[in-house]
Design a protein around this motif. Sequence first.
Motif, mmCIF file in Angstrom:
data_model
loop_
_atom_site.group_PDB
_atom_site.id
_atom_site.type_symbol
_atom_site.label_atom_id
_atom_site.label_comp_id
_atom_site.label_asym_id
_atom_site.label_seq_id
_atom_site.Cartn_x
_atom_site.Cartn_y
_atom_site.Cartn_z
ATOM 1 N N VAL A 159 0.868 -1.177 0.000
ATOM 2 C CA VAL A 159 0.000 0.000 0.000
ATOM 3 C C VAL A 159 0.907 1.230 0.000
ATOM 4 C CG1 VAL A 159 -1.841 1.224 1.205
ATOM 5 C CG2 VAL A 159 -1.786 -1.291 1.221
ATOM 6 N N TYR A 160 0.911 1.934 -1.135
ATOM 7 C CA TYR A 160 1.806 3.074 -1.330
ATOM 8 C C TYR A 160 1.085 4.388 -1.062
ATOM 9 C CZ TYR A 160 5.159 -0.019 -3.558
ATOM 10 O OH TYR A 160 6.053 -1.015 -3.812
ATOM 11 N N LEU A 161 1.679 5.181 -0.179
ATOM 12 C CA LEU A 161 1.174 6.522 0.080
ATOM 13 C C LEU A 161 1.863 7.487 -0.877
ATOM 14 C CD1 LEU A 161 1.294 4.939 3.007
ATOM 15 C CD2 LEU A 161 0.437 7.129 3.745
ATOM 16 N N PRO A 162 1.181 8.538 -1.333
ATOM 17 C CA PRO A 162 1.793 9.489 -2.270
ATOM 18 C C PRO A 162 2.729 10.451 -1.533
ATOM 19 C CG PRO A 162 -0.446 10.157 -1.796
ATOM 20 C CD PRO A 162 -0.224 8.855 -1.081
ATOM 21 N N VAL A 163 3.772 9.856 -0.933
ATOM 22 C CA VAL A 163 4.728 10.601 -0.116
ATOM 23 C C VAL A 163 6.126 10.099 -0.449
ATOM 24 C CG1 VAL A 163 5.552 10.906 2.272
ATOM 25 C CG2 VAL A 163 3.105 10.844 1.811
ATOM 26 N N VAL A 164 7.082 11.001 -0.537
ATOM 27 C CA VAL A 164 8.491 10.623 -0.609
ATOM 28 C C VAL A 164 9.064 11.002 0.748
ATOM 29 C CG1 VAL A 164 10.707 10.998 -1.741
ATOM 30 C CG2 VAL A 164 8.595 10.976 -3.097
ATOM 31 N N ALA A 165 9.378 9.991 1.546
ATOM 32 C CA ALA A 165 9.780 10.223 2.930
ATOM 33 C C ALA A 165 11.210 10.720 3.050
ATOM 34 C CB ALA A 165 9.606 8.942 3.740
ATOM 35 N N GLY A 166 12.106 10.202 2.235
ATOM 36 C CA GLY A 166 13.497 10.643 2.291
ATOM 37 C C GLY A 166 14.292 10.064 3.448
ATOM 38 N N ALA A 167 13.632 9.385 4.370
ATOM 39 C CA ALA A 167 14.316 8.798 5.527
ATOM 40 C C ALA A 167 13.418 7.721 6.119
ATOM 41 C CB ALA A 167 14.602 9.872 6.576
ATOM 42 N N GLY A 168 13.956 6.986 7.075
ATOM 43 C CA GLY A 168 13.168 5.969 7.761
ATOM 44 C C GLY A 168 13.508 4.557 7.308
ATOM 45 N N THR A 169 12.951 3.593 7.983
ATOM 46 C CA THR A 169 13.175 2.182 7.685
ATOM 47 C C THR A 169 12.659 1.857 6.287
ATOM 48 O OG1 THR A 169 12.908 1.652 10.019
ATOM 49 C CG2 THR A 169 12.706 -0.170 8.467
ATOM 50 N N ARG A 170 13.486 1.178 5.509
ATOM 51 C CA ARG A 170 13.139 0.815 4.140
ATOM 52 C C ARG A 170 12.844 -0.678 4.036
ATOM 53 N NH1 ARG A 170 12.985 5.657 3.528
ATOM 54 N NH2 ARG A 170 14.213 6.915 2.147
ATOM 55 N N LEU A 171 11.902 -1.010 3.187
ATOM 56 C CA LEU A 171 11.609 -2.400 2.894
ATOM 57 C C LEU A 171 12.830 -3.031 2.224
ATOM 58 C CD1 LEU A 171 9.448 -4.616 2.919
ATOM 59 C CD2 LEU A 171 8.796 -3.886 0.637
ATOM 60 N N LEU A 172 13.243 -4.170 2.742
ATOM 61 C CA LEU A 172 14.365 -4.957 2.226
ATOM 62 C C LEU A 172 15.720 -4.261 2.323
ATOM 63 C CD1 LEU A 172 12.699 -6.586 -0.899
ATOM 64 C CD2 LEU A 172 13.162 -7.653 1.306
#
Length: 184
Positions: free
Chosen positions: A140-153
Motif C-alpha cells: 500500500v503506497y502513500l503518495p509521499v516521498v519520505a526521504g528517511a526511515g526504515t526501508r523495505l528490504l
Amino acid sequence: MRKLIYAINMSLDGCCDHTVFTPCEEMYDYHTQLLRDAGLLVYGRKTYELMVPYWPDIAKNPSGDKSENEFAKVFDGIDRLVFSHTLKGSEDPKTRIVHTSAADEIQRLKKEPGKDMLIGGVSLPSQFMKLGLIDEYHFVYLPVVAGAGTRLLAGVDLAEQFQLRLVGSKIFKSGVVALHFVKH
C-alpha cells in the motif's frame, strides 16, 4: 494449504516507518478486510510491541474514528503468533510466543487447515521473502516521498530474484495505491 500474506504501508521511496505518515480511513478499511480474511497474525517482537496493547486497548475503549475503531475490533479478535528470542511470554490471551525456528513453524502452519496467515513488519517478512515463504503481497503506497526511515528490504540480500504477478489494484481518493501481488 494456508497462505502467508504480507501487507505493508510504505512511501513511494520504500519507507515503512509508521511514524513518517498517517494512514487514511480508506487504508484502515483496506487492512480491516485483510484482517477479516486472516486466521492468524504473524509478527516479530518489534511489530508485535507496536500493535499490542495499542489496538486491543482501542478495541476496548474506542477512541479513533469509525475506521480505526473497526480495525481495532477486528484486530483484537484474531490470534497472534510472535517470533522472539527475548520475549518470555505475553499477558495477551490471543498471543503465542515462539522461540523456535520461524521458518519451520510457518512451514508447519501452512500445512494446517484454516484461514490464511497475515504477516506485518519489516525484518521478519524480509527473512521470509528470502526463504520464499510468502505467497501474496499487499503493498500500500502513500503518495509521499519520505526521504528517511526504515526501508523495505534494506540490507537484505535475496539469493535470487523472484517474480510477482499483479492480481489486483485499488486507487483511493487520497491518492494511496494498493497493489496485490501473488508469487509466480
